[in-house]
Design an enzyme around this catalytic site. Sequence first.
Site, PDB file in Angstrom:
ATOM      1  N   VAL A 164      70.292  54.649  46.778  1.00 37.80           N
ATOM      2  CA  VAL A 164      70.559  53.243  46.480  1.00 37.80           C
ATOM      3  C   VAL A 164      72.015  52.889  46.773  1.00 37.80           C
ATOM      4  O   VAL A 164      72.307  51.858  47.393  1.00 37.80           O
ATOM      5  CB  VAL A 164      70.212  52.923  45.015  1.00 37.80           C
ATOM      6  CG1 VAL A 164      70.548  51.474  44.681  1.00 37.80           C
ATOM      7  CG2 VAL A 164      68.741  53.208  44.742  1.00 37.80           C
ATOM      8  N   ALA A 208      83.163  56.038  44.790  1.00 34.92           N
ATOM      9  CA  ALA A 208      83.409  57.286  44.066  1.00 34.92           C
ATOM     10  C   ALA A 208      82.227  58.229  44.235  1.00 34.92           C
ATOM     11  O   ALA A 208      81.082  57.852  43.965  1.00 34.92           O
ATOM     12  CB  ALA A 208      83.660  57.002  42.590  1.00 34.92           C
ATOM     13  N   LYS A 222      68.799  53.295  34.230  1.00 31.62           N
ATOM     14  CA  LYS A 222      67.825  53.043  33.172  1.00 31.62           C
ATOM     15  C   LYS A 222      67.934  54.018  32.010  1.00 31.62           C
ATOM     16  O   LYS A 222      67.804  53.625  30.856  1.00 31.62           O
ATOM     17  CB  LYS A 222      66.412  53.064  33.741  1.00 31.62           C
ATOM     18  CG  LYS A 222      66.065  54.324  34.503  1.00 31.62           C
ATOM     19  CD  LYS A 222      64.738  54.207  35.219  1.00 31.62           C
ATOM     20  CE  LYS A 222      64.508  55.378  36.160  1.00 31.62           C
ATOM     21  NZ  LYS A 222      65.383  55.317  37.342  1.00 31.62           N
ATOM     22  N   VAL A 242      65.021  48.347  36.070  1.00 31.25           N
ATOM     23  CA  VAL A 242      63.580  48.264  35.832  1.00 31.25           C
ATOM     24  C   VAL A 242      62.887  47.686  37.057  1.00 31.25           C
ATOM     25  O   VAL A 242      63.227  46.597  37.515  1.00 31.25           O
ATOM     26  CB  VAL A 242      63.259  47.385  34.602  1.00 31.25           C
ATOM     27  CG1 VAL A 242      61.751  47.254  34.417  1.00 31.25           C
ATOM     28  CG2 VAL A 242      63.893  47.962  33.343  1.00 31.25           C
ATOM     29  N   GLY A 297      57.518  61.964  49.565  1.00 29.13           N
ATOM     30  CA  GLY A 297      58.797  61.537  49.021  1.00 29.13           C
ATOM     31  C   GLY A 297      58.706  60.584  47.849  1.00 29.13           C
ATOM     32  O   GLY A 297      59.723  60.058  47.386  1.00 29.13           O
ATOM     33  N   GLU A 348      59.835  63.585  43.006  1.00 31.11           N
ATOM     34  CA  GLU A 348      60.911  64.563  43.143  1.00 31.11           C
ATOM     35  C   GLU A 348      60.335  65.985  43.095  1.00 31.11           C
ATOM     36  O   GLU A 348      59.194  66.205  42.676  1.00 31.11           O
ATOM     37  CB  GLU A 348      61.915  64.389  42.004  1.00 31.11           C
ATOM     38  CG  GLU A 348      62.554  63.019  41.927  1.00 31.11           C
ATOM     39  CD  GLU A 348      63.546  62.771  43.044  1.00 31.11           C
ATOM     40  OE1 GLU A 348      63.958  63.750  43.706  1.00 31.11           O
ATOM     41  OE2 GLU A 348      63.899  61.599  43.272  1.00 31.11           O
ATOM     42  N   ASP A 385      60.497  58.275  32.369  1.00 32.28           N
ATOM     43  CA  ASP A 385      61.087  57.218  33.180  1.00 32.28           C
ATOM     44  C   ASP A 385      60.542  55.855  32.760  1.00 32.28           C
ATOM     45  O   ASP A 385      61.297  54.901  32.544  1.00 32.28           O
ATOM     46  CB  ASP A 385      60.796  57.480  34.658  1.00 32.28           C
ATOM     47  CG  ASP A 385      61.283  56.370  35.568  1.00 32.28           C
ATOM     48  OD1 ASP A 385      62.486  56.359  35.892  1.00 32.28           O
ATOM     49  OD2 ASP A 385      60.467  55.512  35.946  1.00 32.28           O
ATOM     50  N   LYS A 412      62.356  52.322  30.751  1.00 32.74           N
ATOM     51  CA  LYS A 412      62.200  50.938  31.197  1.00 32.74           C
ATOM     52  C   LYS A 412      61.523  50.086  30.127  1.00 32.74           C
ATOM     53  O   LYS A 412      61.880  48.916  29.945  1.00 32.74           O
ATOM     54  CB  LYS A 412      61.400  50.921  32.496  1.00 32.74           C
ATOM     55  CG  LYS A 412      62.097  51.656  33.638  1.00 32.74           C
ATOM     56  CD  LYS A 412      61.184  51.850  34.832  1.00 32.74           C
ATOM     57  CE  LYS A 412      61.868  52.652  35.928  1.00 32.74           C
ATOM     58  NZ  LYS A 412      60.962  52.947  37.057  1.00 32.74           N
TER      59      LYS A 412
END
Length: 432
Positions: free
Chosen positions: A17, A46, A106, A133, A188, A191, A202, A206
């Site tokens: 991202v 960074a 999240k 989310v 993909g 993971e 996960d 959210k």
Amino acid sequence: MGASQRIKVGLLGSGNVGSQVARILIEEAQMLSQRIGAQIELTGIAVRDTQADRHWQAPAELYSTDADVLIDRSDVVIELTGGIEPARTRILRALNAGKPVVSGNKALIAKHGVELQQAAQASGAQFSYEAAVAGAIPILRPLKDSLSGDHVNRVLGIMNGTTNYILDQMDTTGAQFDDALAEAQRLGYAEADPTADVEGQDAASKAAIVASLAFHSEFTIDDVHCEGITSVTAEDVAAASEDGYVIKLLATCERDGEGVNIRVSPTLVPREHPLASVHGAYNAVFVQAENAGELMFYGPGAGGNPTASAVLGDFVSIARRLVTGGAAIPESTYAQLDSTPMADVVSRYSIGMEAEDRVGVLAAIAEKFAEHGVSISTMRQTKGQNAGGEPTSSLRVITHRAEDSKMRATLHDVEGLSSVRAVTSLYRVEGE
């Protein structure tokens, strides 16, 4: 600050991202500047390793390992590193200095969102996190703004693309869980370590964020009842299909008396419900409000470009506010509702059982349901044989609405019957 001035942007993180956010900030700088009313400048990125390969490579001089210096010289900070630390400390550094922050983190927001919002409010800085989310789907801002004059009663959401892909494959191809997971990893969507996805963590993060905004209260992931999909079998999926349902990992946030119940679990959804038609790795959030009625938000829930779109949406909104001199908008938590226990939840249920095939078994099971006040809507029986050639019966019961505590007590007694070999599955039924 005006069109001749410059907004300096510090980006923390350059993963999938982050790389796409950097690309858009550089390649679309003129367009973004025109929309904002001031020039923008990406002053640095960074990272842990300045020499690592990136999904998209920015000019080498932008990469730095000193996040603190980058934060201090930026007007707006975009945090896309993930995890709890050092992301929490870095965001607090920016907010305490009065610098607005955009984040897609999240897990951090679900755990420490209250602390971060308090820091933002104390310094007058804006803290925005639409990307946390459902990727590109605009759901948090509608809950905060568009529906702020309404009463949200319920939110149902498919908030994890990995699990939706797996369950969709099991439904459309008959695959077992392990095979569908392996295919998701090959493509993909999952993971190498899919634990956070398949165990529901996960989606639970959210759900905590969505519930906080929808019900104007402060919830964390600790308030979410969480079940994953690892126990879902191809047989469960097929049985659900025969009854007219599809299994989805559903995040449910709903008013429950004077509080809110927040849960994530594999759930049966009627085939005709809009959420049942969400396929592949897509996400969807279904909102029920008193005056707006039923609304559904649908789209790609992950990926570099879709999530970057949500990040840049927050950034443009914040930058415009800097240009016009508008004040930050704090979170609305006036309601301060508590989370309610699962024992109080009222739902329909689908139960699978293996029992002996002989006279009186169905009557004995039905009696246990009646004793606890759980009404049976339908009961379907499939006959077969066990390994020893003895006749067996696979039962699928769907109930009317009942309290979770009564349902658990019923199953405890059913499992104690000598004629019942096992209770093989228990799913809630939503969307009816």
